[in-house]
Enzyme design. Structure first.
Site, PDB file in Angstrom:
ATOM      1  N   TYR A 133      42.377  35.676  49.715  1.00 52.21           N
ATOM      2  CA  TYR A 133      41.443  34.570  49.940  1.00 52.21           C
ATOM      3  C   TYR A 133      42.248  33.409  50.509  1.00 52.21           C
ATOM      4  O   TYR A 133      43.001  32.742  49.792  1.00 52.21           O
ATOM      5  CB  TYR A 133      40.718  34.148  48.657  1.00 52.21           C
ATOM      6  CG  TYR A 133      39.789  35.202  48.077  1.00 52.21           C
ATOM      7  CD1 TYR A 133      39.375  36.299  48.829  1.00 52.21           C
ATOM      8  CD2 TYR A 133      39.315  35.103  46.775  1.00 52.21           C
ATOM      9  CE1 TYR A 133      38.526  37.264  48.296  1.00 52.21           C
ATOM     10  CE2 TYR A 133      38.465  36.062  46.237  1.00 52.21           C
ATOM     11  CZ  TYR A 133      38.088  37.142  47.012  1.00 52.21           C
ATOM     12  OH  TYR A 133      37.247  38.089  46.475  1.00 52.21           O
TER      13      TYR A 133
HETATM   14  N1  NAP Z   1      35.893  42.213  45.336  1.00 52.63           N
HETATM   15  C1  NAP Z   1      35.301  41.913  46.471  1.00 52.63           C
HETATM   16  O1  NAP Z   1      35.338  42.684  47.432  1.00 52.63           O
HETATM   17  C2  NAP Z   1      34.575  40.606  46.589  1.00 52.63           C
HETATM   18  C3  NAP Z   1      33.846  40.316  47.756  1.00 52.63           C
HETATM   19  C4  NAP Z   1      33.160  39.091  47.822  1.00 52.63           C
HETATM   20  C5  NAP Z   1      33.223  38.206  46.742  1.00 52.63           C
HETATM   21  N2  NAP Z   1      33.962  38.521  45.633  1.00 52.63           N
HETATM   22  C6  NAP Z   1      34.068  37.588  44.472  1.00 52.63           C
HETATM   23  O2  NAP Z   1      32.769  37.157  44.110  1.00 52.63           O
HETATM   24  C7  NAP Z   1      32.705  35.735  44.133  1.00 52.63           C
HETATM   25  C8  NAP Z   1      31.307  35.298  44.482  1.00 52.63           C
HETATM   26  O3  NAP Z   1      30.942  35.778  45.776  1.00 52.63           O
HETATM   27  P1  NAP Z   1      29.882  35.002  46.639  1.00 52.63           P
HETATM   28  O4  NAP Z   1      30.372  33.639  46.948  1.00 52.63           O
HETATM   29  O5  NAP Z   1      29.502  35.874  47.781  1.00 52.63           O
HETATM   30  O6  NAP Z   1      28.669  34.922  45.564  1.00 52.63           O
HETATM   31  P2  NAP Z   1      27.142  34.509  45.591  1.00 52.63           P
HETATM   32  O7  NAP Z   1      26.928  33.843  44.274  1.00 52.63           O
HETATM   33  O8  NAP Z   1      26.292  35.682  45.918  1.00 52.63           O
HETATM   34  O9  NAP Z   1      27.004  33.456  46.810  1.00 52.63           O
HETATM   35  C9  NAP Z   1      27.542  32.185  46.703  1.00 52.63           C
HETATM   36  C10 NAP Z   1      27.032  31.298  47.816  1.00 52.63           C
HETATM   37  O10 NAP Z   1      25.619  31.123  47.717  1.00 52.63           O
HETATM   38  C11 NAP Z   1      25.265  29.759  47.984  1.00 52.63           C
HETATM   39  N3  NAP Z   1      24.750  29.224  46.718  1.00 52.63           N
HETATM   40  C12 NAP Z   1      25.228  29.467  45.456  1.00 52.63           C
HETATM   41  N4  NAP Z   1      24.475  28.860  44.539  1.00 52.63           N
HETATM   42  C13 NAP Z   1      23.504  28.203  45.194  1.00 52.63           C
HETATM   43  C14 NAP Z   1      22.419  27.398  44.772  1.00 52.63           C
HETATM   44  N5  NAP Z   1      22.187  27.163  43.481  1.00 52.63           N
HETATM   45  N6  NAP Z   1      21.591  26.894  45.715  1.00 52.63           N
HETATM   46  C15 NAP Z   1      21.809  27.138  47.035  1.00 52.63           C
HETATM   47  N7  NAP Z   1      22.821  27.892  47.495  1.00 52.63           N
HETATM   48  C16 NAP Z   1      23.671  28.423  46.595  1.00 52.63           C
HETATM   49  C17 NAP Z   1      26.556  29.078  48.437  1.00 52.63           C
HETATM   50  O11 NAP Z   1      26.697  29.301  49.852  1.00 52.63           O
HETATM   51  P3  NAP Z   1      26.213  28.249  50.985  1.00 52.63           P
HETATM   52  O12 NAP Z   1      25.973  26.918  50.326  1.00 52.63           O
HETATM   53  O13 NAP Z   1      27.355  28.243  51.930  1.00 52.63           O
HETATM   54  O14 NAP Z   1      24.975  28.855  51.563  1.00 52.63           O
HETATM   55  C18 NAP Z   1      27.624  29.896  47.735  1.00 52.63           C
HETATM   56  O15 NAP Z   1      28.888  29.834  48.346  1.00 52.63           O
HETATM   57  C19 NAP Z   1      33.803  35.316  45.111  1.00 52.63           C
HETATM   58  O16 NAP Z   1      34.260  33.984  44.893  1.00 52.63           O
HETATM   59  C20 NAP Z   1      34.882  36.319  44.781  1.00 52.63           C
HETATM   60  O17 NAP Z   1      35.581  35.914  43.614  1.00 52.63           O
HETATM   61  C21 NAP Z   1      34.622  39.713  45.544  1.00 52.63           C
END
Ligand code: NAP
Length: 335
Positions: free
Chosen positions: A60
């Site tokens: 990351y």
């Molecule tokens: N192992 C793997 O391959 C892998 C892959 C991906 C992620 N991960 C892990 O999973 C974690 C979470 O992934 P993710 O960021 O994709 O999770 P997610 O919770 O599905 O999406 C998060 C995104 O959604 C939006 N968001 C979140 N809460 C919100 C709300 N209340 N209202 C409006 N928009 C909101 C924001 O993006 P915007 O504001 O930009 O729209 C935020 O960055 C990562 O930090 C990482 O640790 C692991």
């Protein structure tokens, strides 16, 4: 805050884990970014509200996410559970600065420790399978690092069911410390792991850590058929979505989530997160945020639960056909 055991281990992790992928834009630009003062506010709020589990990875932003997480946790960093990962390409020009060789794992663990400012890593995860390294070499390296005290628990991420089963069988044969967790994509729009990965994990004692539980923000209520590209949102910044799902089906599900949210005086994100955490195979739900406001909204999900009836309704409207051989095995399950 509810705490669950991490798989078959005795380690208790908060049911919500804070992911640090969105802490910085270098590396995966479209995921967005926060400045350090906002990261600090987010991490402090998470700590104050019972989150004891944080997830990052070496790739990351090529280490910057680990550094920022360590810095934001400050003197609390030894009182929480930190998970990081190894496997990705850290240097395009160096064929040994990637993958799951003993060489790369040993080098990476020291680099991650330095960046996090820690003496040990609580949960060290293989980010995904490496086709170019014998898994025996990887598993022996992990076992040695545990004996050396550099890592405490081990897990996998993004493995297929057979890869989990093969790895754990080798660990059992060699009397190595076993994996306790599988970090996998899981949301109302992505339930594929239920077919192979979840049964493998349940049989072998691994807890699931669900990543992108809001399908990258799609299941927050800000996207709709009439507003498919809200300003400054991940899917508006991306040329092509990283997660694969049917947007038409997605809009229908969002409409249903809105109706359920109204009933509980809650938000769409909270309903989507509550559905993920309702599953018994989930040890923790890894959320990502780009502001304190988003974290406050999402963390509201720990204050209430969906009724069994609503969980079942969401199960029903998001389920897909069971693939072969599952449907075949279902036919003869009771014989
Ligand atoms: N192992 C793997 O391959 C892998 C892959 C991906 C992620 N991960 C892990 O999973 C974690 C979470 O992934 P993710 O960021 O994709 O999770 P997610 O919770 O599905 O999406 C998060 C995104 O959604 C939006 N968001 C979140 N809460 C919100 C709300 N209340 N209202 C409006 N928009 C909101 C924001 O993006 P915007 O504001 O930009 O729209 C935020 O960055 C990562 O930090 C990482 O640790 C692991």
């Amino acid at each position: 805050m509810e705490y669950r055991n991490l798989g078959n281990s005795g380690l208790k992790v908060s049911v919500i884990c804070l992911g640090a992928m969105t802490f910085t834009e270098k590396g995966w630009r479209t995921a967005g970014t926060m400045d350090f003062s906002e990261i600090k506010r987010v991490v402090d709020y998470a700590l104050d509200n019972g989150i004891n589990f944080f997830d990052t990875a070496d790739i990351y932003a090529f280490g910057e996410s680990e550094e920022l997480l360590g810095k934001a946790l400050g003197n609390k960093k030894n009182d929480v559970i930190i998970a990081t990962k190894v496997r990705g390409v850290m240097d395009e020009k160096d064929p040994n600065n990637r993958g799951l060789s003993r060489y790369h794992i040993f080098r990476s663990v020291d680099n991650s420790l330095k960046r996090l400012g820690r003496d040990y890593i609580d949960l060290y995860q293989l980010h995904w399978w490496d086709n170019h390294t014998p898994i025996e070499e990887t598993l022996e390296a992990l076992n040695d690092l545990i004996r050396m005290g550099k890592i405490r628990y081990i897990g996998i991420s993004d493995f297929a069911g057979w890869q989990i089963a093969r790895s754990v069988s080798i660990q059992e044969m060699k009397n190595y410390t076993k994996f306790v967790s599988a970090q996998m994509y899981y949301s109302l729009l992505g339930r594929d792991i239920e077919f192979e990965v979840v049964p493998a994990c349940e049989a072998l004692g691994l807890g699931i850590l669900a990543w992108s539980p809001l399908a990258g923000g799609f299941l927050t209520g800000k996207y709709s058929k009439d507003s498919p590209h809200p300003e400054d949102s991940r899917y508006s910044r991306m040329e092509r979505p990283f997660l694969r799902f049917d947007f038409e089906k997605g809009y229908f599900i969002i409409d249903e989530l809105k109706k359920i949210a109204e009933k509980y005086n809650a938000t769409v994100s909270q309903v989507a997160l509550n559905w993920v955490k309702s599953k018994s195979f989930i040890s923790s739900v890894i959320i990502g945020v780009r502001s304190l406001e988003q974290l406050k909204d999402n963390l509201g999900c720990v204050r209430w639960d969906l009724s069994q009836e609503d969980v079942e309704y969401l199960d029903q409207i998001t389920q897909s056909e069971r693939p072969y051989p599952q449907w075949f095995l279902d036919l003869f399950a009771d014989l």
